[in-house]
Enzyme design. Structure first.
Site, PDB file in Angstrom:
ATOM      1  N   GLY A 267       0.804  -1.214   0.000  1.00 47.18           N
ATOM      2  CA  GLY A 267       0.000   0.000   0.000  1.00 47.18           C
ATOM      3  C   GLY A 267       0.835   1.261   0.000  1.00 47.18           C
ATOM      4  N   VAL A 268       0.159   2.385   0.246  1.00 44.58           N
ATOM      5  CA  VAL A 268       0.766   3.710   0.147  1.00 44.58           C
ATOM      6  C   VAL A 268       1.116   4.244   1.529  1.00 44.58           C
ATOM      7  CG1 VAL A 268       0.399   6.078  -0.653  1.00 44.58           C
ATOM      8  CG2 VAL A 268      -0.548   4.174  -1.946  1.00 44.58           C
ATOM      9  N   GLY A 269       2.213   4.991   1.632  1.00 40.01           N
ATOM     10  CA  GLY A 269       2.540   5.694   2.864  1.00 40.01           C
ATOM     11  C   GLY A 269       3.840   5.239   3.487  1.00 40.01           C
ATOM     12  N   SER A 270       4.255   5.971   4.506  1.00 40.20           N
ATOM     13  CA  SER A 270       5.543   5.724   5.148  1.00 40.20           C
ATOM     14  C   SER A 270       5.610   4.348   5.805  1.00 40.20           C
ATOM     15  CB  SER A 270       5.829   6.814   6.189  1.00 40.20           C
ATOM     16  OG  SER A 270       5.976   8.069   5.567  1.00 40.20           O
ATOM     17  N   GLU A 292       0.118  -1.419  -7.042  1.00 42.54           N
ATOM     18  CA  GLU A 292      -0.597  -0.237  -7.517  1.00 42.54           C
ATOM     19  C   GLU A 292       0.384   0.922  -7.661  1.00 42.54           C
ATOM     20  OE1 GLU A 292      -4.696   0.954  -5.775  1.00 42.54           O
ATOM     21  OE2 GLU A 292      -3.169   1.976  -4.597  1.00 42.54           O
ATOM     22  N   ASN A 382      -9.423   9.380   4.126  1.00 39.82           N
ATOM     23  CA  ASN A 382      -9.097   9.265   2.709  1.00 39.82           C
ATOM     24  C   ASN A 382      -9.946   8.130   2.140  1.00 39.82           C
ATOM     25  OD1 ASN A 382      -6.227   8.176   4.242  1.00 39.82           O
ATOM     26  ND2 ASN A 382      -7.540   6.673   3.260  1.00 39.82           N
ATOM     27  N   GLY A 386      -7.035   1.195  -3.456  1.00 37.73           N
ATOM     28  CA  GLY A 386      -7.003  -0.133  -4.050  1.00 37.73           C
ATOM     29  C   GLY A 386      -6.915  -1.250  -3.041  1.00 37.73           C
TER      30      GLY A 386
END
Length: 563
Positions: A267-270, A292, A382, A386
């Site tokens: 996934g996205v992020g730190s 993604e 948010n 995905g």
């Protein structure tokens, strides 16, 4: 300055206009599609010019369609002048003004699984794409478009757009050309399988089909994507990563994963970036990714030889990534494939390849449910992004998060999530810095009891919980089996006598009045707490109070068996 390396036929130069001129093509109520995915490969100049025009008095509110969140030159600039009416299919809390407007209802936001959006545009579910604004590295002589680091839903937006504005950005390296693999699925009933059988398979074109006649105008740009470097992994992230590696090795030892690791998604992020980076020190080699967004860690894993092939719909163009890319463009171009979002997130391909899905929730609960979107159940943080596409279809689905947030003041592990994006039907494994919870094959009830029992036993073993005679003050002497504890019935007799004495001396009129008031309140919708307090003050007993409530509400009767 645009030249023949970017505009590859002379007639394209006749289409160059200023950003202000391009912005005049966008009018009130339009559905405007924008390229890119996260702050990667999105247009900037035209939307900034539109925001300025609205600030200067132009009446214009538009619906923005994209791949995912985009940069502040679109979402913040237009939100600040109230230029956004609707938003699909995703937004991120980093764009504060838009976030506030969505949560107050002034912007209509429709949250969607990202793999769904392009095909639903194709089906005509949401109306026309009035204008598509596309950021490009170059335009070919036939009008096909060379994209930058973000694909998103661009091919489908271009396919359906009535007007197309292309922002050719001279800051995008032309060495990206050839990294893309653009494929558009046919609509049912003509749709066939997506022929991706290995992560690196190429099934489409390096370019977005468009045509010279469909390009309305061209805007020159040199504004770089608004992306910061991700924070370095902290101790908590490193512990989560170590637990992940241990778990994957455990699965291999038990034959539930092949020795050659299946493709990974992150996934996205730190947090996600840091956890993925933990694989650099693992025994796993020749890793592949079908994901993604490809973040900084993917480039580092490619550079150190751990990742041999990576597929996504975009990569995050942080300063660190661009520096690494420019050192050896061929290394990354040969190992990275950028696809449309509905292909990178497609359930069919995710299942066929056996993708191991790793995402980060806001919180999860002891029943196996996860919340990815809402704070306290009512404020959108948010979109779901995905994560649902991968978590519902992955070979193995893992949620990883620190066990606490906000400096340890808020638990990320809760009795029940305030909003469920992923139910227990979609989740398999949860990992924090504290350990691993594998809920595969467990019912929600068993999962709850197992989680509680595991936590309780771990606390005993680590000395966090003291149990006299088990981990403290244990004399190891055998318990005498003939020691029998008997009840002292005189205790009950003394207590009954005390209650009778209290009843004999209390103000019975006050008791009756307080119980009557409680009953009337219980029959209505009033807050019962003040009436309960009044009853206690008159020395009404717990049995008397419960009796009144039982008259009004009845008595709970358990239904059928659990199993």
């Amino acid at each position: 300055m645009l030249d023949a390396t970017r505009l590859r036929t002379p007639c394209l130069f006749d289409k160059i206009v200023s950003a202000d001129e391009a912005a005049t093509l966008i009018t009130d109520g339009m559905n405007v599609g924008v390229s890119g995915f996260t702050p990667s490969g999105y247009p900037k100049k035209t939307t900034l010019a539109l925001a300025k025009a609205i600030k200067d008095g132009k009446k214009c509110r538009i619906n923005i369609w994209s791949g995912a969140s985009v940069g502040p030159e679109i979402e913040e600039a237009l939100a600040e002048v109230s230029g956004i009416s609707g938003r699909m299919p995703y937004y991120a809390a980093s764009n504060k003004t838009l976030s506030r407007q969505i949560n107050t209802g002034s912007v209509t936001y429709i949250d969607q699984h990202l793999s769904h959006f392009a095909q639903q545009i194709d089906y005509g579910f949401y109306g026309d794409v009035d204008v598509a604004i596309v950021e490009a590295a170059a335009i070919n002589a036939d009008g096909s478009i060379v994209l930058g680091p973000g694909v998103g839903n661009t091919p489908m937006l271009v396919k359906h757009a009535k007007k197309i504005i292309v922002e050719v950005n001279t800051s995008i390296p032309l060495t990206l050309e050839g990294m893309h693999d653009i494929y558009i699925c046919s609509k049912p009933p003509e749709r066939t399988e997506i022929p991706i059988y290995h992560v690196g398979d190429r099934i489409g074109s390096p370019y977005v089909s468009c045509g010279l006649d469909r390009i309305t105008c061209i805007v020159e740009s040199d504004i770089v994507d608004h992306v910061r470097n991700l924070s370095a992994p902290d101790d908590t992230s490193k512990k989560i990563a170590a637990n992940l590696v241990d778990f994957l090795e455990h699965e291999q030892r038990h034959g539930r994963l092949p020795q050659q690791m299946l493709p990974l998604q992150s996934g996205v992020g730190s947090i996600a970036n840091a956890v993925l980076m933990g694989l650099a020190e693992s025994k796993f080699d020749n890793l592949t990714m079908y994901s993604e967004i490809l973040q900084d860690s993917v480039f580092k894993l490619i550079k150190c030889g751990k990742v041999t092939q990576a597929s996504g719909c975009a990569f995050t163009p942080s300063p660190t990534v661009w520096e690494m890319y420019k050192e050896d463009p061929e290394l990354y171009r040969n190992r990275i494939v950028l696809r449309p979002l509905d292909i990178s997130n497609n359930p069919e391909v995710i299942r066929r390849l056996g993708v191991i899905s790793m995402n980060t929730p806001l919180e999860f609960d002891i029943y196996g449910q996860a919340n990815s979107t809402h704070v306290m159940g009512n404020r959108m943080m948010n979109g779901i992004g995905g994560s649902g596409d991968y978590m519902r279809n992955g070979y193995l689905t893992i949620f990883s998060t620190p066990s606490t947030a906000k400096g340890g003041n808020i638990s990320s592990v809760v009795p029940m999530v305030s909003h469920a994006d992923h139910t227990e039907h979609d989740t398999m494994v949860f990992i924090t810095e504290q350990g691993v919870a594998d809920i595969r094959g467990l019912s929600p009830l068993k999962g709850e009891m197992a989680a509680h029992a595991y936590e309780y036993q771990t606390d005993i073993e680590k000395g966090k919980r003291t149990v006299i005679g088990v981990n403290k003050f244990a004399d190891n002497k055998a318990v005498k089996t003939n020691d029998v504890i008997t009840a002292d019935l005189s205790v009950a007799e003394r207590q009954i006598a005390r209650v009778n004495e209290m009843k004999a001396h209390r103000d019975q009129h006050a008791v009756d009045a307080s119980l009557k008031a409680l009953k009337e309140a219980a029959n209505g919708e009033a807050n019962l707490m003040p009436y309960l307090i009044d009853a206690v003050k008159t020395y009404a007993t717990l049995g008397e109070i419960c009796g009144v409530l039982r008259e009004v509400f009845g008595e709970y009767q358990q239904g059928g068996n659990l199993f």
